[in-house]
Design an enzyme around this catalytic site. Structure first.
Site, PDB file in Angstrom:
ATOM      1  N   HIS A 139      -3.372   9.789  43.826  1.00 30.78           N
ATOM      2  CA  HIS A 139      -4.497  10.647  43.390  1.00 30.78           C
ATOM      3  C   HIS A 139      -5.667  10.469  44.382  1.00 30.78           C
ATOM      4  O   HIS A 139      -6.809  10.238  43.984  1.00 30.78           O
ATOM      5  CB  HIS A 139      -4.937  10.309  41.954  1.00 30.78           C
ATOM      6  CG  HIS A 139      -5.631  11.464  41.277  1.00 30.78           C
ATOM      7  ND1 HIS A 139      -5.411  11.810  39.976  1.00 30.78           N
ATOM      8  CD2 HIS A 139      -6.551  12.350  41.737  1.00 30.78           C
ATOM      9  CE1 HIS A 139      -6.169  12.858  39.653  1.00 30.78           C
ATOM     10  NE2 HIS A 139      -6.861  13.206  40.709  1.00 30.78           N
ATOM     11  N   ARG A 147      -2.600  18.162  38.741  1.00 32.79           N
ATOM     12  CA  ARG A 147      -2.454  17.128  37.716  1.00 32.79           C
ATOM     13  C   ARG A 147      -0.959  16.884  37.479  1.00 32.79           C
ATOM     14  O   ARG A 147      -0.162  17.833  37.528  1.00 32.79           O
ATOM     15  CB  ARG A 147      -3.103  17.559  36.396  1.00 32.79           C
ATOM     16  CG  ARG A 147      -4.626  17.622  36.424  1.00 32.79           C
ATOM     17  CD  ARG A 147      -5.266  16.234  36.509  1.00 32.79           C
ATOM     18  NE  ARG A 147      -6.723  16.297  36.508  1.00 32.79           N
ATOM     19  CZ  ARG A 147      -7.499  16.266  37.598  1.00 32.79           C
ATOM     20  NH1 ARG A 147      -6.952  16.181  38.796  1.00 32.79           N
ATOM     21  NH2 ARG A 147      -8.810  16.301  37.487  1.00 32.79           N
TER      22      ARG A 147
HETATM   23  C1  GLV Z   1      -9.715  15.096  41.108  1.00 31.23           C
HETATM   24  O1  GLV Z   1      -8.675  14.958  40.573  1.00 31.23           O
HETATM   25  C2  GLV Z   1     -10.712  16.037  40.685  1.00 31.23           C
HETATM   26  O2  GLV Z   1     -10.564  16.650  39.626  1.00 31.23           O
HETATM   27  O3  GLV Z   1     -11.699  16.210  41.428  1.00 31.23           O
END
Ligand code: GLV
Length: 310
Positions: free
Chosen positions: A273, A225
């Site tokens: 992401h 994150r």
């Molecule tokens: C992606 O960020 C997840 O948490 O799977």
């Protein structure tokens, strides 16, 4: 009784199709739900859904994250007390994450940024050969994702050390835990990989102090994150050369604002992401199984401890 689904508009139909294919009797609603809140027995949600909404459903007996991470649904005010929360543990999620880690470890290990810069300058020059056995990897987080990446890196011949909150034991990996273990892993991490859950204890864990512990010229990979990296500490570490390069799949905020200097930083590689994205058809069996278990009052798979944050 019904299941409330909450995710990006682009993904919702795929979730509906995957769950309905396994259980055509399942009643599915999309968030925001205008019907009777008493109808909802399970919420399957991704980011962008305010956890305060979870308190509207008096008969809720299961909350499922659509990803490996659950920070989005544990954010204040958090889930209603006593309602079990599950995260996803899935072979395809794990495989994709390990691929991203291998891609970027090898990118830096094999001096790819330097060779790309040489190519741009039409320079035909070989750089000193990298030595896998001497490139020490540190992995923060030894859950399903960290353990798999650690094993695959060790199989390639890298010396791998890992850090987790609780003591762990993994074949071929030097496992550390606790504050002393954190320092020990960072001090010898030529390439540091962050795959930690984001919790109050890990927010900002990658700050100037942590960067100073790394060997000079270390590389940083973050696919956990954006909140793990202390905003403002990364650019100075890159500028000073303490960190020689960073591969970031996550930022804070997301999307990364257009004026962020990270977009064009020569030492930064960005992905949006996208390192490991949930495939609804792959995770639908465990979601359906958890709904069955919640109805039957049986233990939930991959249950999260909200106090620990993962
Ligand atoms: C992606 O960020 C997840 O948490 O799977």
């Amino acid at each position: 009784m019904a299941v409330l689904l909450s995710t990006k508009a682009a993904a919702i139909a795929e979730w509906e199709a995957a769950l309905s294919a396994l259980d055509p009797t399942l009643v599915l609603h999309r968030h925001p739900f205008a019907g009777d809140p008493a109808e909802i027995e399970a919420v399957v949600m991704w980011t962008g859904h305010d956890p305060a909404d979870l308190r509207r459903y008096p008969n809720l007996r299961l909350i499922v994250s659509m990803g490996a991470g659950v920070d989005h649904l544990l954010a204040p005010p958090g889930p209603p007390p006593g309602v079990p929360v599950a995260r996803l543990v899935d072979a395809r999620l794990t495989q994709a994450m390990s691929e991203w880690v291998l891609l970027n470890v090898l990118r830096f290990h094999r001096q790819d940024p330097d060779y790309r810069a040489q190519q741009a300058g039409r320079i035909w020059r070989e750089l000193p050969a990298p030595d896998t056995a001497r490139r020490r990897i540190g992995i923060l987080g030894l859950g399903a994702l960290g353990a798999d990446a650690a094993g695959k890196l060790a199989a390639l011949g890298f010396p791998v050390a890992g850090w987790s909150r609780r003591p762990k034991s993994l074949p071929g990996i030097a496992c550390h835990h606790g504050p002393d273990g954190f320092e020990a892993v960072l001090r010898q991490a030529d390439i540091l990989v962050c795959l930690l859950p984001l919790t109050p204890a890990t927010r900002g864990i990658l700050d100037a102090r942590a960067f100073a512990l790394l060997p000079r010229g270390a590389f940083l990979l973050n696919a956990a994150r954006g909140g793990h990296v202390a905003q403002g500490d990364l650019l100075p570490a890159l500028e000073s050369g303490q960190i020689a390069g960073a591969a970031l799949d996550v930022t804070e905020p997301e999307p990364l604002p257009p004026d962020s200097p990270l977009w064009t930083h020569p030492k930064v590689v960005l992905t949006p992401h996208a390192a490991s994205v949930t495939i609804p058809a792959s995770v639908a069996p465990q979601v359906i199984e958890n709904i069955r278990r919640a109805r039957a009052g049986e233990p939930i798979l991959n249950r999260v401890d909200p106090a620990a944050g993962y």
